[in-house]
Write a protein that holds these residues in place. Structure first.
Motif, short mmCIF file in Angstrom:
data_model
loop_
_atom_site.label_atom_id
_atom_site.label_comp_id
_atom_site.label_asym_id
_atom_site.label_seq_id
_atom_site.Cartn_x
_atom_site.Cartn_y
_atom_site.Cartn_z
N ASP A 62 48.32 27.51 10.75
CA ASP A 62 47.66 28.81 10.87
C ASP A 62 48.54 29.86 10.17
OD1 ASP A 62 46.61 31.24 11.59
OD2 ASP A 62 46.84 30.95 13.75
N PRO A 63 48.04 30.48 9.10
CA PRO A 63 48.87 31.44 8.35
C PRO A 63 49.23 32.69 9.17
CG PRO A 63 46.81 30.97 7.18
CD PRO A 63 46.71 30.29 8.51
N ALA A 64 48.56 32.87 10.31
CA ALA A 64 48.91 34.02 11.15
C ALA A 64 49.72 33.57 12.36
CB ALA A 64 47.63 34.73 11.60
N PRO B 228 54.91 33.32 24.10
CA PRO B 228 54.52 32.29 25.05
C PRO B 228 54.39 30.90 24.43
CG PRO B 228 52.66 33.73 24.57
CD PRO B 228 53.82 34.28 23.82
N SER B 229 53.99 30.83 23.16
CA SER B 229 53.87 29.51 22.52
C SER B 229 54.03 29.68 21.01
CB SER B 229 52.52 28.86 22.84
OG SER B 229 51.50 29.58 22.18
N ILE B 230 54.33 28.54 20.36
CA ILE B 230 54.54 28.59 18.90
C ILE B 230 53.53 27.67 18.20
CG2 ILE B 230 56.96 29.26 19.04
CD1 ILE B 230 57.75 26.34 18.69
N ASN C 270 50.44 38.68 9.20
CA ASN C 270 50.63 38.59 10.65
C ASN C 270 51.44 37.38 11.10
OD1 ASN C 270 49.18 40.93 11.18
ND2 ASN C 270 47.24 39.81 11.00
N GLY C 271 51.78 36.55 10.15
CA GLY C 271 52.60 35.38 10.49
C GLY C 271 54.00 35.82 10.87
N ARG C 272 54.73 34.92 11.56
CA ARG C 272 56.07 35.28 12.01
C ARG C 272 56.94 34.04 12.01
NH1 ARG C 272 56.28 38.10 17.77
NH2 ARG C 272 58.48 38.63 17.80
N VAL C 273 58.21 34.21 11.65
CA VAL C 273 59.15 33.08 11.70
C VAL C 273 60.39 33.49 12.48
CG1 VAL C 273 60.59 31.49 10.35
CG2 VAL C 273 58.37 32.20 9.44
N LEU C 274 60.77 32.66 13.45
CA LEU C 274 62.06 32.83 14.12
C LEU C 274 62.99 31.79 13.53
CD1 LEU C 274 60.57 34.46 16.39
CD2 LEU C 274 62.13 33.35 17.97
N GLY C 275 64.01 32.24 12.82
CA GLY C 275 64.93 31.31 12.17
C GLY C 275 66.25 31.28 12.91
N PHE C 276 66.64 30.09 13.37
CA PHE C 276 67.89 29.93 14.14
C PHE C 276 68.98 29.35 13.25
CE2 PHE C 276 66.73 30.08 18.74
CZ PHE C 276 65.37 30.26 18.61
N ASP C 277 70.20 29.82 13.44
CA ASP C 277 71.36 29.06 12.99
C ASP C 277 72.52 29.44 13.90
OD1 ASP C 277 71.77 27.45 10.01
OD2 ASP C 277 73.50 27.74 11.32
N GLN C 278 73.37 28.43 14.16
CA GLN C 278 74.52 28.70 15.03
C GLN C 278 75.76 29.06 14.21
OE1 GLN C 278 75.87 25.25 17.20
NE2 GLN C 278 74.93 23.86 15.76
N ASP C 279 75.60 29.03 12.88
CA ASP C 279 76.74 29.28 12.00
C ASP C 279 76.64 30.71 11.44
OD1 ASP C 279 78.44 29.43 9.77
OD2 ASP C 279 78.24 27.29 9.37
#
Ligand SMILES: C[S@@+](CC[C@H](N)C(=O)[O-])C[C@H]1O[C@@H](n2cnc3c(N)ncnc32)[C@H](O)[C@@H]1O
Length: 313
Positions: free
Chosen positions: A24-26, A96-98, A50-59
């Protein structure tokens, strides 16, 4: 730091993984392993406004790099954290969900190429190997504090090294005379305790084992798969790229467990466990890089991609 994501890390199975991820592009997506941001960059290009990205890195290096790379794109949130804290972070962000989660496991080329990080036996540097430099135990600490048996177990379990006992014994003997604090000292000891044929393979296995232990990579992977899958909406996709058999086994078993229905003992007349399949795999076996990609990026040789769709809550 050079601001060029191909220099930082060349993303593996890039097109294929993003194709499999986006439904889903949104939607809201998690990139659990940002690295040089190559996967996230393509992902964002496939999303609408309206799309969204949560990008994680521990470095910290990766986080700083990503903050610059994605500055100005309000759809991207860079999170400096181990992705094992995914549930808490989603809660903090009131998500609430991804719609999808991508995990491209292991270390980046940037981490391997910086001698001070101590990840590679090819460069002289301190025996550090922490991806998150706010944690306290380095590879040098593990080597100094573990018993001979513990070291042998680490090398055998995480490196699948057949000479694990001999190498552990040599390390314990060597460390009584001098502290083993840098990669060159460890390489010396391993070289003295293993036959010259396939020496680089032995070194690679021992360094891999220490890295996995320092970062608890397999424990983190199990917990992240579980949390990522719980957070996924029905219909969403989980895509995981692994680089060695230990990681891949965990991913394969996770998907297999979620893809099976009844797990009652054989000959139980009627199902009493009530287990339902929650995953449909998106490919038959697993996906590997083709020869073209491996030629351009040798790191892709060991990559295995597995992807599944959540079909039941
Ligand atoms: C293989 S690289 C990812 C490359 C990335 N897909 C790209 O396109 O450049 C792995 C990255 O994930 C990070 N990483 C590995 N395990 C992690 C974890 N459990 N939590 C957060 N970051 C992690 C590493 O620090 C490294 O930067």
């Amino acid at each position: 730091m050079q601001h060029d994501d191909a220099r930082y890390h060349i993303p593996v199975l890039l097109e294929r993984s993003i194709e499999l991820l986006v439904t889903d592009p949104a939607g809201v997506y998690v990139d659990g392993t940002l690295g040089g941001g190559g996967h996230s960059r393509l992902l964002l290009s496939r999303l609408g406004e309206n799309g969204r990205v949560l990008g994680f890195d521990q470095d910290d290096d990766a986080v700083q790099f990503a903050q610059k790379l994605f500055a100005g794109d309000a759809r991207m949130v860079v999170v400096r954290s181990n992705v094992v804290h995914l549930s808490d972070v989603l809660h903090q962000h009131e998500i609430p969900s991804i719609d999808g989660i991508l995990l491209d496991l292991g270390v980046s080329s940037h981490q391997l190429d910086i001698p001070e990080r101590g990840f590679s036996f090819r460069f002289e540097g301190p025996l550090d190997m922490r991806m998150d430099r706010e944690t306290t135990v380095t590879a040098a600490d593990l080597i100094a504090r573990s018993t001979e048996e513990e070291l042998a177990n680490i090398f055998f379990t995480y490196g699948e090294e057949r000479n694990s006992r001999r190498i552990a014994r040599a390390i314990v003997q060597a460390r009584t005379g001098r502290a083993l604090k840098d990669t060159a000292a460890l390489v010396d000891v391993i070289a003295g305790a293993s036959p010259p044929v396939h020496r680089n393979k032995t070194l690679a296995r021992i360094f891999q084992a220490l890295r996995i232990a320092v970062n608890d990579e397999l424990g983190v992977l199990e917990r992240t798969l579980a949390q990522g899958f719980e957070a996924l909406r029905v219909g969403g996709h989980m895509v995981v790229i692994s680089y060695h058999s230990l990681e891949d086994r965990i991913v394969k078993q996770f998907f297999r467990h979620e893809a099976t229905t009844c797990v009652c003992p054989p000959r139980t007349p009627v199902c009493v466990c009530g287990k339902v399949a929650r995953v449909k795999m998106l490919h038959s076996k697993h996906i590997e890089a083709d020869e073209n990609e491996i030629r351009r990026n040798p790191r892709a040789r060991s990559a295995r991609l597995r992807a599944g769709q959540k079909i039941h809550a």
